[in-house]
Design a protein around this motif. Structure first.
Motif, PDB file in Angstrom:
ATOM      1  N   LYS A   3       0.779  -1.196   0.002  1.00 44.02           N
ATOM      2  CA  LYS A   3       0.003   0.128  -0.179  1.00 44.02           C
ATOM      3  C   LYS A   3       0.885   1.453  -0.098  1.00 44.02           C
ATOM      4  N   LEU A   4       1.641   1.323  -0.934  1.00 48.13           N
ATOM      5  CA  LEU A   4       2.513   2.484  -1.004  1.00 48.13           C
ATOM      6  C   LEU A   4       2.286   3.642  -1.876  1.00 48.13           C
ATOM      7  N   GLY A   5       0.845   3.589  -2.449  1.00 45.92           N
ATOM      8  CA  GLY A   5       0.466   4.582  -3.317  1.00 45.92           C
ATOM      9  C   GLY A   5       1.236   4.686  -4.724  1.00 45.92           C
ATOM     10  N   PHE A   6       1.066   3.427  -5.212  1.00 44.13           N
ATOM     11  CA  PHE A   6       1.812   3.313  -6.490  1.00 44.13           C
ATOM     12  C   PHE A   6       1.576   4.095  -7.491  1.00 44.13           C
ATOM     13  N   PHE A   7       0.292   4.634  -7.683  1.00 40.88           N
ATOM     14  CA  PHE A   7      -0.255   5.596  -8.860  1.00 40.88           C
ATOM     15  C   PHE A   7      -0.078   7.114  -8.535  1.00 40.88           C
ATOM     16  N   SER A   8       0.421   7.423  -7.219  1.00 39.16           N
ATOM     17  CA  SER A   8       0.505   8.727  -6.738  1.00 39.16           C
ATOM     18  C   SER A   8       1.854   9.205  -7.087  1.00 39.16           C
ATOM     19  N   CYS A   9       2.862   8.143  -6.842  1.00 38.85           N
ATOM     20  CA  CYS A   9       4.294   8.573  -7.017  1.00 38.85           C
ATOM     21  C   CYS A   9       5.148   7.796  -8.194  1.00 38.85           C
ATOM     22  N   GLY A  10       4.167   6.724  -8.704  1.00 39.37           N
ATOM     23  CA  GLY A  10       4.907   5.771  -9.638  1.00 39.37           C
ATOM     24  C   GLY A  10       5.353   6.661 -10.844  1.00 39.37           C
ATOM     25  N   THR A  11       6.716   6.092 -11.383  1.00 40.82           N
ATOM     26  CA  THR A  11       7.357   6.562 -12.617  1.00 40.82           C
ATOM     27  C   THR A  11       7.198   5.576 -13.881  1.00 40.82           C
ATOM     28  N   GLY A  12       6.619   4.383 -13.627  1.00 38.07           N
ATOM     29  CA  GLY A  12       6.876   3.257 -14.600  1.00 38.07           C
ATOM     30  C   GLY A  12       8.233   2.592 -14.590  1.00 38.07           C
ATOM     31  N   ASN A  13       8.971   2.812 -13.653  1.00 41.10           N
ATOM     32  CA  ASN A  13      10.360   2.189 -13.245  1.00 41.10           C
ATOM     33  C   ASN A  13       9.852   0.912 -12.322  1.00 41.10           C
ATOM     34  N   PRO A  14       9.783  -0.112 -12.616  1.00 40.47           N
ATOM     35  CA  PRO A  14       9.297  -1.201 -11.710  1.00 40.47           C
ATOM     36  C   PRO A  14      10.179  -1.446 -10.328  1.00 40.47           C
ATOM     37  N   ILE A  15      11.515  -1.087 -10.542  1.00 44.10           N
ATOM     38  CA  ILE A  15      12.394  -1.108  -9.287  1.00 44.10           C
ATOM     39  C   ILE A  15      11.947  -0.086  -8.246  1.00 44.10           C
ATOM     40  N   ASP A  16      11.987   1.103  -8.846  1.00 40.76           N
ATOM     41  CA  ASP A  16      11.759   2.366  -7.760  1.00 40.76           C
ATOM     42  C   ASP A  16      10.236   2.462  -7.364  1.00 40.76           C
ATOM     43  N   ASP A  17       9.193   1.922  -8.254  1.00 36.65           N
ATOM     44  CA  ASP A  17       7.943   1.814  -7.960  1.00 36.65           C
ATOM     45  C   ASP A  17       7.787   0.856  -6.787  1.00 36.65           C
ATOM     46  N   CYS A  18       8.641  -0.202  -6.832  1.00 34.66           N
ATOM     47  CA  CYS A  18       8.308  -1.087  -5.458  1.00 34.66           C
ATOM     48  C   CYS A  18       8.866  -0.870  -4.222  1.00 34.66           C
ATOM     49  N   TRP A  19       9.800   0.347  -4.151  1.00 33.15           N
ATOM     50  CA  TRP A  19      10.169   0.815  -2.635  1.00 33.15           C
ATOM     51  C   TRP A  19      10.381   2.220  -2.533  1.00 33.15           C
ATOM     52  N   ARG A  20      10.473   3.020  -3.612  1.00 29.99           N
ATOM     53  CA  ARG A  20      10.577   4.514  -3.402  1.00 29.99           C
ATOM     54  C   ARG A  20       9.361   5.129  -2.856  1.00 29.99           C
ATOM     55  N   CYS A  21       8.296   4.630  -3.023  1.00 31.31           N
ATOM     56  CA  CYS A  21       7.091   5.573  -2.554  1.00 31.31           C
ATOM     57  C   CYS A  21       6.892   5.243  -1.163  1.00 31.31           C
ATOM     58  N   ASP A  22       7.616   4.790  -0.457  1.00 38.29           N
ATOM     59  CA  ASP A  22       7.179   4.382   0.857  1.00 38.29           C
ATOM     60  C   ASP A  22       8.143   5.409   1.845  1.00 38.29           C
ATOM     61  N   PRO A  23       7.418   6.371   2.473  1.00 38.81           N
ATOM     62  CA  PRO A  23       8.029   7.383   3.165  1.00 38.81           C
ATOM     63  C   PRO A  23       8.887   6.731   4.472  1.00 38.81           C
ATOM     64  N   ASN A  24       8.516   5.606   4.823  1.00 39.61           N
ATOM     65  CA  ASN A  24       9.287   4.740   5.844  1.00 39.61           C
ATOM     66  C   ASN A  24      10.488   3.589   5.477  1.00 39.61           C
TER      67      ASN A  24
END
Length: 450
Positions: A89-110
């Motif tokens: 539940k990291l908010g994929f659609f709010s911060c996703g770039t289409g980069n599957p590596i980054d969209d897997c972990w970078r959206c998490d503020p924790n």
């Protein structure tokens, strides 16, 4: 009396109808409840089956090197990325770039509380590199490298030589100038997120005859040749090292390696070199700049053990001041996918020794030099030989006169062994690579471009 009987009969009929309606409603409600329960059971069963199957696939693949069905790997990566994003539940659609590596972990503020989740986000041929995921955290507190044979506890060298799996982090910003090359032991992650860590002006990283290494978030630059010295490689062994070339990251006879989100430049030899039978490697999200011979993959034309090499090169930015070898390949299978090539002076992708090169969804911006527009270069090989090599360009964006010279069979089965993930459209490359290089990560916030 007759009227009274009629009223009684009418009331009885009404009561009967009311009772039937209540019973029907109760039954419908119970049926609905049982339908929801059964649906939830079925969904839970399906999820458990899927999770079990993915677990079986991961366990079966964990110790493989070269893989036989990379297209299945690509499907697994896409499914795992989607599942992990949903689960967390990291908010994929709010911060996703289409980069599957980054969209897997970078959206998490924790992210700083969940550092080891990074190990589940790998893609491509190096996807099974777990690094130190199953070990303890080791905090580097000391930037010194006074004694390469007897390193102090708290130093980076002391951390990387340990026999146990370790997830290595840094207490503060630091510049580490290594007296000799940093020889890593297996099952290590170097994770510099949240700090500004430079390995510079001395020896750099050697990954030799080991497995399961993750290098993430470092600035590595101005690496120099070192050697003719004693260097420790484990708690129980040190030995004499001959001269090292001065690579930023040297991968030698190793497997399951992931090099992600580093900034690399200005080294004496290569920025990332992989040779001598190395395989199962992913090089992703890095920023390369100001260097001549960027990346060598394959030891020599005569070293045929490199035929097993499989390398994914994805989501990198090849930036200012680069000349050639992005990469330069021999013998193996190379998937070059969704990278942004904004600078080269001689060529971008080269090779010899009949490598298979699968270029998909990249953006190639040719230099102004009219004699350097070609993306590709067959190194010291006659056309009569290289015309049978399998090199293809699929969905690449060619700008400023850039062109790719294909060869071999356009639909060869060899491309299956040079495929490791699904390519995105080249129109997405700017977004996908926007965070390439070391990131500026702060606790409690999503990691941003530094």
């Amino acid at each position: 009396m007759e009227v009274l009987k009629k009223w009684v009969s009418l009331c009885s009929l009404l009561l009967l109808l009311l009772f039937v309606g209540v019973v029907a409603a109760v039954n419908k409600d119970e049926a609905s409840k049982w339908s929801v329960v059964e649906k939830e059971k079925m969904q839970s069963s399906n999820n458990s089956t899927m999770a079990a199957r993915l677990g079986e696939i991961k366990e079966e693949a964990l110790n493989e090197h070269a893989v036989d069905d990379p297209e299945e790997v690509a499907r697994m990566v896409e499914m795992a990325t989607w599942n992990s994003t949903e689960r967390r539940k990291l908010g994929f659609f709010s911060c996703g770039t289409g980069n599957p590596i980054d969209d897997c972990w970078r959206c998490d503020p924790n992210w700083h509380k969940n550092r080891k989740r990074l190990a589940d986000c790998g893609i491509g041929f190096g996807r099974n590199a777990i690094g130190g995921r199953d070990g303890r955290f080791y905090v580097v507190t000391d930037n010194r490298d006074d004694d390469p044979v007897n390193p102090r506890p708290g130093t980076l060298r002391h951390a990387v030589i340990q026999d146990k799996p370790l997830w290595i982090v840094f207490k503060r910003d630091m510049v580490i100038t290594l007296k000799q090359e940093l020889i890593m032991n297996s099952f290590k992650t170097i994770d510099a997120r949240g700090t500004n860590v430079h390995i510079a002006n001395g020896g750099c990283i050697t990954i030799q005859y080991v497995t399961n290494i993750i290098i993430h978030g470092l600035h590595i630059h101005d690496c120099k040749p070192t050697g003719n010295a004693l260097v420790r490689s484990s708690p129980s062994h040190f030995g004499f090292r001959t001269m090292a070339d001065g690579d930023a990251i040297s991968i030698f006879g190793s497997s399951h390696i992931w090099v992600d989100h580093n900034s690399l430049s200005h080294c004496a030899d290569g920025l990332v070199d992989a040779v001598m039978g190395s395989t199962a490697i992913t090089i992703s999200n890095n920023h390369f700049a100001h260097h001549n011979e960027v990346m060598l993959l394959g030891h020599s034309d005569s070293y045929v053990k490199d035929k097993q090499m499989q390398v994914t090169i994805a989501y990198n930015h090849f930036g200012a001041g680069l000349i050639q070898r992005m990469p330069r390949c021999r013998h193996g299978y190379f998937h070059v996918v969704n990278n942004d090539y904004t600078h080269w002076e001689m060529y971008a992708i080269g090779g010899s020794g009949n490598p298979t090169i699968n270029s998909q969804g990249n953006r190639y911006l040719a230099p102004a030099n009219p004699f350097a527009k070609e993306v590709t270069k067959r190194v010291e090989t006659a056309e009569s030989q290289w015309k049978g090599w399998n090199w293809r360009s699929e969905g690449d964006l060619m700008l400023n006169g850039a062109y790719f010279t294909p060869s071999g069979a356009g639909a060869s089965a060899n491309y299956a062994r040079a495929s490791s993930l699904g390519a995105k459209s080249s129109s997405m490359v700017a977004s996908i690579t926007s965070g390439a290089g070391s990131l500026g990560c702060r606790r409690g916030r999503q990691c941003q471009q530094s």
